[in-house]
Write an enzyme that holds these catalytic residues in place. Structure first.
Site, PDB file in Angstrom:
ATOM      1  N   GLU A  89       0.829  -1.200   0.000  1.00  0.00           N
ATOM      2  CA  GLU A  89       0.000   0.000   0.000  1.00  0.00           C
ATOM      3  C   GLU A  89       0.865   1.251   0.000  1.00  0.00           C
ATOM      4  OE1 GLU A  89      -3.996  -1.614   2.162  1.00  0.00           O
ATOM      5  OE2 GLU A  89      -2.433  -0.790   3.429  1.00  0.00           O
ATOM      6  N   CYS A 109       5.920  -6.703   7.456  1.00  0.00           N
ATOM      7  CA  CYS A 109       6.937  -6.147   8.354  1.00  0.00           C
ATOM      8  C   CYS A 109       7.220  -7.139   9.469  1.00  0.00           C
ATOM      9  CB  CYS A 109       6.453  -4.826   8.958  1.00  0.00           C
ATOM     10  SG  CYS A 109       7.724  -4.004   9.940  1.00  0.00           S
ATOM     11  N   CYS A 113       4.900  -4.506  15.612  1.00  0.00           N
ATOM     12  CA  CYS A 113       4.353  -3.544  16.575  1.00  0.00           C
ATOM     13  C   CYS A 113       2.902  -3.908  16.905  1.00  0.00           C
ATOM     14  CB  CYS A 113       4.428  -2.128  16.010  1.00  0.00           C
ATOM     15  SG  CYS A 113       6.123  -1.598  15.730  1.00  0.00           S
ATOM     16  N   GLY A 155       6.453  -1.792   6.415  1.00  0.00           N
ATOM     17  CA  GLY A 155       7.851  -2.222   6.439  1.00  0.00           C
ATOM     18  C   GLY A 155       8.758  -1.287   7.209  1.00  0.00           C
ATOM     19  N   GLU A 156       9.941  -1.789   7.512  1.00  0.00           N
ATOM     20  CA  GLU A 156      10.941  -1.037   8.270  1.00  0.00           C
ATOM     21  C   GLU A 156      12.085  -0.685   7.308  1.00  0.00           C
ATOM     22  OE1 GLU A 156      11.938   0.443  11.384  1.00  0.00           O
ATOM     23  OE2 GLU A 156      13.515   0.823   9.929  1.00  0.00           O
ATOM     24  N   SER A 211      10.191   6.035  15.830  1.00  0.00           N
ATOM     25  CA  SER A 211       8.974   5.646  16.526  1.00  0.00           C
ATOM     26  C   SER A 211       9.374   5.149  17.914  1.00  0.00           C
ATOM     27  CB  SER A 211       8.350   4.524  15.684  1.00  0.00           C
ATOM     28  OG  SER A 211       7.012   4.426  15.910  1.00  0.00           O
ATOM     29  N   LEU A 212       9.052   5.921  18.944  1.00  0.00           N
ATOM     30  CA  LEU A 212       9.533   5.600  20.296  1.00  0.00           C
ATOM     31  C   LEU A 212       8.485   4.800  21.082  1.00  0.00           C
ATOM     32  CD1 LEU A 212      11.946   6.025  22.178  1.00  0.00           C
ATOM     33  CD2 LEU A 212      10.954   8.203  22.878  1.00  0.00           C
ATOM     34  N   CYS A 331      -0.773   6.140  10.108  1.00  0.00           N
ATOM     35  CA  CYS A 331       0.339   5.364  10.630  1.00  0.00           C
ATOM     36  C   CYS A 331      -0.127   4.090  11.334  1.00  0.00           C
ATOM     37  CB  CYS A 331       1.089   6.246  11.617  1.00  0.00           C
ATOM     38  SG  CYS A 331       2.408   5.397  12.435  1.00  0.00           S
TER      39      CYS A 331
END
Ligand code: SF4
Length: 342
Positions: A89, A109, A113, A155-156, A211-212, A331
């Site tokens: 996407e 990914c 998360c 994805g990272e 991204s914390l 996000c």
């Protein structure tokens, strides 16, 4: 088949030379492909017919085939079809400042998360640089000129470092989409060893968003298991190194607010301790709903209270309006879908 988006000017000139063509043809091709966003080499009439034919035999040009398109108030989300029948996407979001493309860098990914739809099913493969660039091209063809690109889709990026960096260099290239580096942001969940490397290799101005999402290691491990091998202290040290290597450029931290999980007073206190002495921008984002997830967004009031507390504690904080939520395109909402599911 190769795509024209794999070639920069030098490689295009070499390809032309092998076919007895003068180097100036490269400018004509690049102008057609990136300025006029052609869907076929026949749309570049200045090229001789035989050359157009050779190009068409060698390279694909134009947008990805689109499996589905969801239109929102300020955004459009595309599910684009890849040559191996995978799909990813990408999203275009309209703001008062311009048009931002959010692109994917992997199919699926592996970071996992807890608040992210893209995590389901794990990583299927890396995207090539030209597949990343072609998402931006597809969105530009559909919606018009892009002003910003963010690598915050599925994805990272830093787990697909070489291809992601090649895509960054292609997107800012003045011969191609010519996105100003300051308008290009690489988002990461915090792949620590790659951050100083990106600091050295990304063009000046390119932004880093980390991204914390948690202020203590235990919670971060629960929320972001795929990057739990690095502690928050190690992550922040890498971010400090980014700022040092890039002459003071701050890192933007993203913090997805999850009700009762990371939006408590104690979280605000710990977060302030972590960030107040370093150059930072902190974006708070209320979690977007993810079907089937037990986690929920913090309420608007809770988010505002959290932000106010952080401001009192000296942080540079904003609550980010989540664009694209109406098409499940904000996000953490990009989800791998099969064609049949659309
Ligand atoms: Fe991967 Fe980003 Fe989703 Fe985390 S938020 S699972 S890093 S796509």
């Amino acid at each position: 088949m190769a795509t024209i988006y794999q070639l920069d000017r030098a490689r295009l000139v070499a390809w032309l030379q092998d076919r007895g063509q003068p180097p100036y043809r490269a400018s004509q091709i690049l102008e057609g492909v990136y300025r006029h966003l052609v869907k076929s080499f026949d749309e570049i009439p200045v090229l001789p017919k035989a050359l157009r034919q050779q190009l068409a035999e060698g390279f694909e040009v134009g947008p990805f085939p689109i499996d589905s398109e969801s239109e929102g108030r300020n955004s459009v989300k595309l599910l684009v079809h890849l040559e191996d029948d995978e799909a990813v996407e990408c999203v275009a979001m309209e703001t008062r400042w311009g048009r931002t493309a959010c692109v994917s860098t992997q199919v699926g990914c592996s970071v996992g998360c807890a608040f992210c739809a893209s995590a389901e099913g794990g990583r299927r493969r890396h995207l090539r640089a030209d597949e990343i660039v072609r998402q931006a091209v597809t969105l530009a063809i559909l919606r018009g000129k892009l002003t910003n690109v963010v690598f915050m889709g599925m994805g990272e990026p830093l787990m697909n470092y070489d291809e992601a960096l090649t895509a960054v260099l292609a997107l800012v290239d003045g011969d191609r989409l010519a996105i100003p580096p300051r308008h290009l942001t690489v988002g990461t969940s915090g792949v620590v060893p790659m951050i100083p490397r990106l600091a050295q290799e990304a063009p000046k101005g390119v932004e880093l968003a980390v991204s914390l999402n948690a202020a203590d290691d235990e919670l971060r491990k629960r929320l972001m298991p795929g990057v739990s091998r690095w502690t928050i202290a190690e992550l922040l040290a890498a971010c400090d190194e980014w700022t040092r290597l890039r002459g003071g450029q701050p890192v933007t931290y993203a913090y997805v607010l999850i009700e009762g999980v990371n939006d408590r007073r104690i979280d605000a206190n710990m977060l302030a301790k972590l960030l107040s002495r370093r150059r930072h921008l902190l974006n708070l984002i209320r979690m977007n709903p993810v079907e089937g997830s037990e986690l929920h967004a913090s309420s608007r009031d809770a988010a505002e209270g959290f932000a106010a507390k952080l401001k009192d504690l000296g942080l540079n904080v904003t609550i980010r309006r989540s664009l694209g939520g109406d098409v499940q395109a904000a996000c953490g909402q990009l989800r791998l879908q099969s064609k049949s599911a659309c």
